[in-house]
Scaffold this motif. Structure first.
Motif, PDB file in Angstrom:
ATOM      1  N   GLU A   1       0.832  -1.201   0.000  1.00  0.00           N
ATOM      2  CA  GLU A   1       0.000   0.000   0.000  1.00  0.00           C
ATOM      3  C   GLU A   1       0.874   1.262   0.000  1.00  0.00           C
ATOM      4  O   GLU A   1       0.594   2.230  -0.716  1.00  0.00           O
ATOM      5  N   ILE A   2       1.931   1.254   0.793  1.00  0.00           N
ATOM      6  CA  ILE A   2       2.834   2.408   0.824  1.00  0.00           C
ATOM      7  C   ILE A   2       3.520   2.577  -0.522  1.00  0.00           C
ATOM      8  O   ILE A   2       3.639   3.698  -1.045  1.00  0.00           O
ATOM      9  N   THR A   3       3.977   1.486  -1.117  1.00  0.00           N
ATOM     10  CA  THR A   3       4.641   1.559  -2.423  1.00  0.00           C
ATOM     11  C   THR A   3       3.703   2.127  -3.474  1.00  0.00           C
ATOM     12  O   THR A   3       4.085   3.000  -4.272  1.00  0.00           O
ATOM     13  N   ARG A   4       2.449   1.627  -3.508  1.00  0.00           N
ATOM     14  CA  ARG A   4       1.477   2.152  -4.476  1.00  0.00           C
ATOM     15  C   ARG A   4       1.245   3.647  -4.246  1.00  0.00           C
ATOM     16  O   ARG A   4       1.134   4.435  -5.193  1.00  0.00           O
ATOM     17  N   MET A   5       1.181   4.042  -2.984  1.00  0.00           N
ATOM     18  CA  MET A   5       0.917   5.439  -2.624  1.00  0.00           C
ATOM     19  C   MET A   5       2.046   6.358  -3.127  1.00  0.00           C
ATOM     20  O   MET A   5       1.799   7.375  -3.779  1.00  0.00           O
ATOM     21  N   ILE A   6       3.294   5.995  -2.845  1.00  0.00           N
ATOM     22  CA  ILE A   6       4.431   6.837  -3.234  1.00  0.00           C
ATOM     23  C   ILE A   6       4.620   6.812  -4.750  1.00  0.00           C
ATOM     24  O   ILE A   6       4.907   7.844  -5.362  1.00  0.00           O
ATOM     25  N   ASP A   7       4.454   5.637  -5.365  1.00  0.00           N
ATOM     26  CA  ASP A   7       4.582   5.562  -6.829  1.00  0.00           C
ATOM     27  C   ASP A   7       3.545   6.444  -7.513  1.00  0.00           C
ATOM     28  O   ASP A   7       3.830   7.115  -8.505  1.00  0.00           O
ATOM     29  N   HIS A   8       2.318   6.432  -6.985  1.00  0.00           N
ATOM     30  CA  HIS A   8       1.267   7.273  -7.564  1.00  0.00           C
ATOM     31  C   HIS A   8       1.619   8.754  -7.396  1.00  0.00           C
ATOM     32  O   HIS A   8       1.441   9.557  -8.317  1.00  0.00           O
ATOM     33  N   ALA A   9       2.145   9.107  -6.232  1.00  0.00           N
ATOM     34  CA  ALA A   9       2.540  10.496  -5.995  1.00  0.00           C
ATOM     35  C   ALA A   9       3.640  10.917  -6.966  1.00  0.00           C
ATOM     36  O   ALA A   9       3.615  12.027  -7.508  1.00  0.00           O
ATOM     37  N   LEU A  10       4.612  10.033  -7.213  1.00  0.00           N
ATOM     38  CA  LEU A  10       5.673  10.338  -8.173  1.00  0.00           C
ATOM     39  C   LEU A  10       5.109  10.473  -9.584  1.00  0.00           C
ATOM     40  O   LEU A  10       5.521  11.346 -10.355  1.00  0.00           O
ATOM     41  N   HIS A  11       4.146   9.609  -9.908  1.00  0.00           N
ATOM     42  CA  HIS A  11       3.565   9.618 -11.256  1.00  0.00           C
ATOM     43  C   HIS A  11       2.819  10.911 -11.552  1.00  0.00           C
ATOM     44  O   HIS A  11       2.880  11.438 -12.664  1.00  0.00           O
ATOM     45  N   ILE A  12       2.112  11.456 -10.558  1.00  0.00           N
ATOM     46  CA  ILE A  12       1.326  12.676 -10.793  1.00  0.00           C
ATOM     47  C   ILE A  12       2.103  13.947 -10.407  1.00  0.00           C
ATOM     48  O   ILE A  12       1.552  15.043 -10.423  1.00  0.00           O
ATOM     49  N   ASP A  13       3.390  13.780 -10.062  1.00  0.00           N
ATOM     50  CA  ASP A  13       4.240  14.921  -9.668  1.00  0.00           C
ATOM     51  C   ASP A  13       3.722  15.614  -8.415  1.00  0.00           C
ATOM     52  O   ASP A  13       3.769  16.848  -8.301  1.00  0.00           O
ATOM     53  N   ALA A  14       3.203  14.835  -7.475  1.00  0.00           N
ATOM     54  CA  ALA A  14       2.773  15.414  -6.198  1.00  0.00           C
ATOM     55  C   ALA A  14       4.009  15.758  -5.360  1.00  0.00           C
ATOM     56  O   ALA A  14       5.035  15.087  -5.454  1.00  0.00           O
ATOM     57  N   THR A  15       3.901  16.795  -4.558  1.00  0.00           N
ATOM     58  CA  THR A  15       5.026  17.208  -3.714  1.00  0.00           C
ATOM     59  C   THR A  15       4.906  16.672  -2.295  1.00  0.00           C
ATOM     60  O   THR A  15       5.914  16.583  -1.595  1.00  0.00           O
ATOM     61  N   ASP A  16       3.691  16.345  -1.866  1.00  0.00           N
ATOM     62  CA  ASP A  16       3.480  15.895  -0.489  1.00  0.00           C
ATOM     63  C   ASP A  16       2.356  14.864  -0.450  1.00  0.00           C
ATOM     64  O   ASP A  16       1.439  14.897  -1.282  1.00  0.00           O
ATOM     65  N   VAL A  17       2.438  13.984   0.536  1.00  0.00           N
ATOM     66  CA  VAL A  17       1.349  13.054   0.849  1.00  0.00           C
ATOM     67  C   VAL A  17       0.950  13.314   2.298  1.00  0.00           C
ATOM     68  O   VAL A  17       1.809  13.363   3.184  1.00  0.00           O
ATOM     69  N   ALA A  18      -0.343  13.495   2.528  1.00  0.00           N
ATOM     70  CA  ALA A  18      -0.851  13.732   3.881  1.00  0.00           C
ATOM     71  C   ALA A  18      -1.683  12.534   4.315  1.00  0.00           C
ATOM     72  O   ALA A  18      -2.587  12.102   3.590  1.00  0.00           O
ATOM     73  N   LEU A  19      -1.378  12.000   5.491  1.00  0.00           N
ATOM     74  CA  LEU A  19      -2.148  10.907   6.091  1.00  0.00           C
ATOM     75  C   LEU A  19      -2.827  11.478   7.331  1.00  0.00           C
ATOM     76  O   LEU A  19      -2.183  11.702   8.365  1.00  0.00           O
ATOM     77  N   MET A  20      -4.124  11.730   7.220  1.00  0.00           N
ATOM     78  CA  MET A  20      -4.856  12.465   8.263  1.00  0.00           C
ATOM     79  C   MET A  20      -5.824  11.534   8.989  1.00  0.00           C
ATOM     80  O   MET A  20      -6.739  10.985   8.374  1.00  0.00           O
ATOM     81  N   PRO A  21      -5.630  11.338  10.302  1.00  0.00           N
ATOM     82  CA  PRO A  21      -6.470  10.399  11.062  1.00  0.00           C
ATOM     83  C   PRO A  21      -7.849  10.971  11.362  1.00  0.00           C
ATOM     84  O   PRO A  21      -8.009  12.176  11.569  1.00  0.00           O
ATOM     85  N   LEU A  22      -8.833  10.081  11.372  1.00  0.00           N
ATOM     86  CA  LEU A  22     -10.194  10.430  11.793  1.00  0.00           C
ATOM     87  C   LEU A  22     -10.438   9.859  13.184  1.00  0.00           C
ATOM     88  O   LEU A  22      -9.727   8.962  13.655  1.00  0.00           O
ATOM     89  N   ARG A  23     -11.455  10.366  13.851  1.00  0.00           N
ATOM     90  CA  ARG A  23     -11.727   9.928  15.233  1.00  0.00           C
ATOM     91  C   ARG A  23     -12.049   8.438  15.326  1.00  0.00           C
ATOM     92  O   ARG A  23     -11.823   7.809  16.366  1.00  0.00           O
ATOM     93  N   ASN A  24     -12.549   7.846  14.232  1.00  0.00           N
ATOM     94  CA  ASN A  24     -12.892   6.421  14.264  1.00  0.00           C
ATOM     95  C   ASN A  24     -11.696   5.520  13.947  1.00  0.00           C
ATOM     96  O   ASN A  24     -11.844   4.305  13.838  1.00  0.00           O
ATOM     97  N   GLY A  25     -10.506   6.110  13.798  1.00  0.00           N
ATOM     98  CA  GLY A  25      -9.302   5.324  13.542  1.00  0.00           C
ATOM     99  C   GLY A  25      -8.933   5.208  12.085  1.00  0.00           C
ATOM    100  O   GLY A  25      -7.823   4.776  11.750  1.00  0.00           O
ATOM    101  N   GLU A  26      -9.864   5.553  11.181  1.00  0.00           N
ATOM    102  CA  GLU A  26      -9.534   5.537   9.757  1.00  0.00           C
ATOM    103  C   GLU A  26      -8.560   6.668   9.435  1.00  0.00           C
ATOM    104  O   GLU A  26      -8.368   7.603  10.225  1.00  0.00           O
TER     105      GLU A  26
END
Length: 621
Positions: A219-244
């Motif tokens: 999942e992490i590899t897919r996430m970073i590869d996708h970010a590189l593919h779309i030229d994203a500069t940052d990835v944000a992982l934001m927690p919700l109160r239910n743990g998601e």
């Protein structure tokens, strides 16, 4: 009649440039295609005459003595060795291949960090590049190397590391600058050595068995590869109160939901990913439940490219909360480029001119200032590239960074010693050592405190060019911030050592294919007047401005095609230094120095607004 002929030739040149792999070829590539078209029908001897390096009389004399079995181009170089540098260029153009004097319009292919590919590239004296972000190209230092590579049989091609690493059907070939190709090969070797010297816990190799089999790793590899593919500069992982955990990525300065990977993680997956990222980056919290922020870093390698990941973990610390909720931010710094040209950064010509001049002087402090994600380090890298172009290996360049985010050619880069826990002392130790290391140029990653400020000033005033970055809104504020960092008795020394301050922002470039150009509305005119009043400058809104199409088209992302820099330029001339000294003695804290700016952020943005390259929203940065 001539106009029609010129139009037809231009269309032919555009078609040739596209055949070389360019989707929207820039004017210099179209011009290169024109030179190839002309070279194809021009006698070889005449090419030297057209270049002004051989007279017609000498051409005729050499042609009369040329043996039949010897190529004209090679014969001319044999008669005059000074013509040898032109041989590969003319042979390539004559055969219909491009000759790239500069590779700065392309990026280095990710495969150039694979040891077997680097070894093969070194053997072939070549570099594997990417055109327009998708088309692979091999640039050879000599035309004979290109012909030898092209002549490989099917079995050789199947075994060749470069051919296995790129798409053979779309592969382009060219001849290019030997110096740039050598620098890329050298940098690729250095990067492999750097990766090899790092602890394995800080390196993420996407193709490893562990990262391909475990769900959280995949999942992490897919996430970073996708970010590189779309030229994203940052990835944000934001927690919700239910743990998601919600996943978002920053592209063109705005947060967007990823389309090719999950944008919401289950509580179990979120917990596993967070734990894995902390462990791999070295940012493990000291307690089981994270109470204080931690930072880490990962060197990431995959078939989509190499990147330096800078990670930040901040706990939410909600009162009474039983869950361990932590927010994660991943800054992505691609390591594709090894050679960065000032001319390829889309900077205003005045910025390029001032920076190029600053790189010619023997000492002084050059600052690039602005907020986070404004491209400061990239502009510094372009300045270093300019210094390398001017002086080559005749100058010694050193950098201290915390940590190294991009490997560059022509400069020895050092990480601030990680074993020293006190950040101030980490920089102080290595900067003091630099003074005994005989550098001509020093790059300090960031002026962050009194120690780094003092060392920058003392180095810049004792015969060194010093480059650094600083967080400040504009050039005048940057000087004020720096003044407050150094001791009172060093402020005069600071002023006398200053050479240039450039402030920078990145603004979104509207899509030329789907944007609408029309008169500004009354609301937009009021907004513009309010903005100019706030910044204290006068400007007139153009009669027509561009408006991005929020739905976008096949050429863009929601109406935008990339980012453009806008800059403010403050050269520290004698008048500027006198104004700065007057500021120290109580003169108007802004006007006395601000009037010495040769260009402001507003003026830079207004030029782009008038050219319909940005919209009004981009101006209000």
């Amino acid at each position: 009649m001539q106009d029609q002929l010129d139009y037809e030739q231009h269309e032919q040149d555009v078609a040739q440039a596209c055949a070389w792999g360019w989707v929207e070829p820039p004017k210099e590539i179209i011009a290169l295609a024109g030179r190839a078209r002309s070279a194809a029908v021009t006698p070889s001897g005449q090419l030297f005459v057209d270049l002004g390096v051989v007279s017609e009389e000498t051409r005729d004399k050499w042609l009369a003595a040329k043996p039949e079995h010897v190529q004209t181009i090679a014969w001319f170089a044999q008669k005059d060795p000074a013509l040898a540098p032109l041989v590969d260029q003319l042979l390539a153009l004559k055969a219909g291949y491009p000759y790239y004097e500069s590779l700065s319009l392309m990026s280095v292919h990710a495969c150039m960090h694979e040891p077997d590919v680097v070894a093969r590239a070194d053997e072939s004296d070549a570099a594997v590049m990417i055109i327009d972000g998708s088309v692979p190209l091999i640039a050879f230092s000599t035309f004979s190397a290109l012909i030898k590579f092209r002549s490989m049989g099917r079995t050789q091609r199947q075994r060749d590391p470069i051919m296995r690493a790129v798409d053979g059907e779309n592969l382009q070939m060219a001849v290019g600058s030997r110096d740039e190709i050598s620098a890329i090969i050298k940098s690729s070797r250095s990067m492999d050595e750097a990766y090899g010297s790092m602890e394995s816990a800080n390196v993420w190799i996407a193709s490893s068995a562990e990262n391909q089999t475990k769900p959280e790793n995949r999942e992490i590899t897919r996430m970073i590869d996708h970010a590189l593919h779309i030229d994203a500069t940052d990835v944000a992982l934001m927690p919700l109160r239910n743990g998601e955990m919600v996943v978002q990525m920053r592209k063109y300065g705005e947060m967007v939901s990823p389309k090719s990977v999950r944008d919401r993680l289950s509580p179990d997956m979120a917990r596993q990913i967070l734990s894995l990222l902390q462990s791999k980056s070295g940012a493990n919290p000291t307690n089981t439940v994270q109470r204080v922020p931690t930072d880490g870093q990962i060197s990431y390698r995959s078939s989509h490219g190499d990147a330096f990941l800078r990670l930040s973990f901040v706990p939410l610390n909600h009162l009474g909360e039983m869950r361990n909720l932590t927010s994660a931010s991943i800054r992505i710094l691609p390591r594709a480029e090894s050679v960065i040209s000032l001319g390829g950064l889309k900077l205003h010509p005045q910025v390029v001119e001032q920076m190029a001049y600053a790189m010619r002087i023997s000492q002084g402090l050059v600052l690039i200032v602005g907020p986070t994600n404004s491209g400061k380090s990239t502009t510094v890298a372009g300045a270093i590239g300019e210094h390398v172009k001017l002086f080559g290996e005749r100058r010694k360049r050193l950098s201290v960074e915390d940590p190294i985010e991009r490997f560059l050619s022509g400069i020895q880069q050092y990480n601030a010693p990680m074993h020293i826990k006190d950040e101030a002392k980490r920089f102080e130790v290595i900067l003091r050592a630099f003074k005994r290391h005989d550098p001509d140029m020093i790059w300090v990653g960031e002026v962050r405190d009194k120690v780094t400020a003092d060392m920058c000033v003392s180095s810049a005033s004792t015969g060194h060019i010093v480059l650094s970055t600083l967080h400040a809104n504009d050039t005048v504020m940057a000087f004020d911030v720096l003044c407050k960092m150094v001791d009172d008795e060093k402020r005069f020394q600071l002023i006398e050592s200053m050479a240039l301050v450039i402030s920078q922002r990145l603004v979104k470039e509207v899509c030329p294919h789907c944007s609408e150009v029309r008169e500004p509305t009354a609301e937009e005119r009021d907004l513009f007047r309010h903005y100019t009043t706030m910044v204290g400058e006068t400007a007139e809104l153009p009669s027509e401005i561009a408006h991005a199409n929020p739905t976008g088209c096949v050429h863009c992302h929601e109406g935008y095609v990339g980012l453009l820099p806008i800059n403010e330029v403050l050269p520290f001339s004698r008048d500027a230094k006198d104004a700065a000294i007057a500021m120290l003695h109580g003169a108007n804290r802004r006007d006395s120095l601000a009037k010495e700016r040769s260009m402001t952020l507003l003026e830079s943005a207004m030029q782009l607004l008038s050219q319909h390259k940005i919209d009004l929203e981009a101006l209000l940065v």
